[in-house]
Design an enzyme around this catalytic site. Structure first.
Site, PDB file in Angstrom:
ATOM      1  N   GLU A 135       0.848  -1.184   0.000  1.00 33.96           N
ATOM      2  CA  GLU A 135       0.000   0.000   0.000  1.00 33.96           C
ATOM      3  C   GLU A 135       0.888   1.239   0.000  1.00 33.96           C
ATOM      4  O   GLU A 135       2.054   1.194   0.399  1.00 33.96           O
ATOM      5  CB  GLU A 135      -0.903   0.007   1.238  1.00 33.96           C
ATOM      6  CG  GLU A 135      -1.826  -1.188   1.352  1.00 33.96           C
ATOM      7  CD  GLU A 135      -2.912  -1.211   0.300  1.00 33.96           C
ATOM      8  OE1 GLU A 135      -3.328  -0.122  -0.141  1.00 33.96           O
ATOM      9  OE2 GLU A 135      -3.351  -2.308  -0.076  1.00 33.96           O
ATOM     10  N   ASN A 197     -12.404   2.077  -6.247  1.00 32.51           N
ATOM     11  CA  ASN A 197     -12.346   2.797  -4.973  1.00 32.51           C
ATOM     12  C   ASN A 197     -12.468   4.291  -5.225  1.00 32.51           C
ATOM     13  O   ASN A 197     -11.478   5.000  -5.367  1.00 32.51           O
ATOM     14  CB  ASN A 197     -11.036   2.461  -4.255  1.00 32.51           C
ATOM     15  CG  ASN A 197     -10.928   3.142  -2.905  1.00 32.51           C
ATOM     16  OD1 ASN A 197     -11.930   3.459  -2.267  1.00 32.51           O
ATOM     17  ND2 ASN A 197      -9.702   3.393  -2.477  1.00 32.51           N
ATOM     18  N   TYR A 244      -5.505   5.114 -21.662  1.00 27.18           N
ATOM     19  CA  TYR A 244      -6.063   4.625 -20.397  1.00 27.18           C
ATOM     20  C   TYR A 244      -5.577   5.519 -19.266  1.00 27.18           C
ATOM     21  O   TYR A 244      -4.383   5.845 -19.188  1.00 27.18           O
ATOM     22  CB  TYR A 244      -5.629   3.186 -20.134  1.00 27.18           C
ATOM     23  CG  TYR A 244      -6.187   2.632 -18.834  1.00 27.18           C
ATOM     24  CD1 TYR A 244      -7.545   2.371 -18.703  1.00 27.18           C
ATOM     25  CD2 TYR A 244      -5.351   2.401 -17.746  1.00 27.18           C
ATOM     26  CE1 TYR A 244      -8.065   1.889 -17.519  1.00 27.18           C
ATOM     27  CE2 TYR A 244      -5.867   1.909 -16.551  1.00 27.18           C
ATOM     28  CZ  TYR A 244      -7.222   1.658 -16.451  1.00 27.18           C
ATOM     29  OH  TYR A 244      -7.738   1.183 -15.272  1.00 27.18           O
ATOM     30  N   ASN A 249      -4.186   6.232  -6.502  1.00 28.45           N
ATOM     31  CA  ASN A 249      -5.037   6.819  -5.471  1.00 28.45           C
ATOM     32  C   ASN A 249      -4.297   7.807  -4.579  1.00 28.45           C
ATOM     33  O   ASN A 249      -4.908   8.558  -3.830  1.00 28.45           O
ATOM     34  CB  ASN A 249      -5.702   5.730  -4.615  1.00 28.45           C
ATOM     35  CG  ASN A 249      -4.696   4.833  -3.925  1.00 28.45           C
ATOM     36  OD1 ASN A 249      -3.605   5.251  -3.551  1.00 28.45           O
ATOM     37  ND2 ASN A 249      -5.057   3.568  -3.741  1.00 28.45           N
ATOM     38  N   TYR A 255       5.372   4.512  -6.163  1.00 32.24           N
ATOM     39  CA  TYR A 255       4.042   3.898  -6.058  1.00 32.24           C
ATOM     40  C   TYR A 255       3.393   3.924  -7.436  1.00 32.24           C
ATOM     41  O   TYR A 255       2.651   4.838  -7.802  1.00 32.24           O
ATOM     42  CB  TYR A 255       3.181   4.622  -5.024  1.00 32.24           C
ATOM     43  CG  TYR A 255       1.876   3.903  -4.752  1.00 32.24           C
ATOM     44  CD1 TYR A 255       1.867   2.606  -4.243  1.00 32.24           C
ATOM     45  CD2 TYR A 255       0.649   4.513  -4.994  1.00 32.24           C
ATOM     46  CE1 TYR A 255       0.690   1.935  -3.995  1.00 32.24           C
ATOM     47  CE2 TYR A 255      -0.546   3.854  -4.742  1.00 32.24           C
ATOM     48  CZ  TYR A 255      -0.510   2.561  -4.249  1.00 32.24           C
ATOM     49  OH  TYR A 255      -1.692   1.898  -4.003  1.00 32.24           O
ATOM     50  N   LYS A 259      -2.270  -0.470 -12.452  1.00 34.55           N
ATOM     51  CA  LYS A 259      -3.014   0.409 -13.359  1.00 34.55           C
ATOM     52  C   LYS A 259      -2.157   0.769 -14.575  1.00 34.55           C
ATOM     53  O   LYS A 259      -2.631   0.740 -15.715  1.00 34.55           O
ATOM     54  CB  LYS A 259      -3.452   1.668 -12.609  1.00 34.55           C
ATOM     55  CG  LYS A 259      -4.338   1.397 -11.402  1.00 34.55           C
ATOM     56  CD  LYS A 259      -4.570   2.655 -10.596  1.00 34.55           C
ATOM     57  CE  LYS A 259      -5.349   2.359  -9.327  1.00 34.55           C
ATOM     58  NZ  LYS A 259      -4.604   1.495  -8.380  1.00 34.55           N
TER      59      LYS A 259
END
Length: 363
Positions: A135, A197, A244, A249, A255, A259
């Site tokens: 995360e 999300n 795309y 997030n 990070y 995606k």
């Protein structure tokens, strides 16, 4: 955090199709008009490949999987048969704790209280605790509780003790999935975004509202339309689009999640919102993606996407690099277990303590 992301906190907080955001938030110069030719690009920051190798003289080690990530128990792999990693014994039996060489702990489970840390009492002096987390810092609470407890870190960050990203490029005939050759034919869809999300305060939501004022963005997932039947996956869906939105997030060092790599695998040009462009260029050629910070405004970005769709030769400037490359996307979580076990075996007899976990991971 990128230039654009730092300036979008006050944007509209509504769901697709319900509102618009006013103003332009990009301040970086327009640099996407000219592209570098793929000369001399080297694959940087790659983890050591898992591949069959002759057996070493290092002794066998036992790695205890203390917490199955997110409480979802999965069968443990045979590291030698699956990845060519020999000398590794994986177990999730807590009774192995007193003699385990290493203990792998998933951060979210101990931070949320669904699991406790291993006991300090009875911990062998040679045993290494490995901190596992995929995360971002924005979604990694209670790091302060873990200071001085771990010996190795494992994450998507390139400066982790054990580095394994969400995806990375390899040579076309290496241990990865070859990328398809770019097509000179424009695809039927312009821009797609798959998002499950949806959080109103996230920079990516503000960016979506801005972009959708100027061009059609097809939104899929729990926050949009269902992925059409018969397509079967995000990658198959995105194969019908030229671009795309690979919007993270939160924006933090290294990070860069699936995606981005789903877009690459599908052969669409990713439009990225995440860490700075230079960070992405550690993993991809500079022309392989379009960064939102490259543009002076969202409108300028939208115009550029429309220009590329109308000019296939120019669009090929973003896709030609694909020739000669493949993509490796490590399987969660079995490949991570075997990678951690291999690292454990290589560090027998060497131990250090991670004293500033918070300062490092949030940097």
């Amino acid at each position: 955090m990128g230039v654009w992301a730092r300036q979008t906190r006050a944007c509209s907080k509504r769901r697709p199709g319900l509102s618009k955001c006013d103003g332009y938030f990009f301040t970086a110069g327009l640099v996407a008009a000219t592209f570098l030719v793929l000369l001399g690009f080297s694959l940087l920051h790659l983890p050591e490949p898992l591949a069959l190798k002759p057996a070493t003289t290092a002794p066998e080690v036992t790695l205890l999987i203390w917490t199955h990530p997110f409480g979802r128990k999965r069968p443990l792999p045979d590291c030698l048969a699956r990845y060519g990693v020999d000398g590794c014994v994986l177990t999730d039996d807590a009774r192995a704790y007193p003699h385990a060489d290493g203990v792998l702990v998933h951060h979210r489970d101990v931070a949320s209280g669904s699991a406790e840390l291993p006991p300090e009492v009875g911990r062998p002096p040679w045993q290494k605790w490995i901190w596992l987390n995929y995360e971002s810092p924005s979604h990694t609470p209670a790091l302060w509780r873990l200071e001085g407890r771990f010996n190795l870190t494992m994450s998507y960050r390139a400066d982790s003790d054990i580095f394994l990203p969400y995806g990375y490029l390899v040579q076309k005939h290496g241990n990865g999935q070859p990328l398809s050759e770019p097509s000179r034919t424009s695809r039927p869809g312009l821009v797609a975004w798959v998002v499950s999300n949806w959080v109103d305060s996230q920079a990516r939501v503000a960016f979506y509202f801005q972009l959708s004022q100027y061009i059609q963005v097809d939104v899929f997932g729990r926050a949009g339309r269902s992925i059409p039947e018969g397509l079967g996956s995000v990658v198959r869906l995105v194969k019908h689009y030229n671009f795309y939105l690979a919007l993270e997030n939160s924006q933090h060092t290294d990070y860069i999640t699936e995606k981005l790599w789903n877009a690459v695998l599908a052969g669409a040009v990713p439009v990225v919102l995440g860490p700075a462009r230079k960070n992405y260029e550690r993993f991809l050629p500079p022309e392989a993606f379009i960064h939102v910070d490259d543009f002076s405004s969202v409108e300028a970005l939208a115009r550029y996407l429309l220009l590329l769709r109308q000019d296939p030769a120019r669009l090929m400037g973003h896709l030609r690099w694909r020739t000669g490359f493949g993509l490796r996307q490590p399987a969660f979580w079995e490949e991570h277990y075997c990678t951690a076990c291999r690292a454990l075996r290589k560090t027998i007899g060497r131990t250090h303590v991670v004293h500033d976990l918070t300062g490092w991971f949030e940097s």
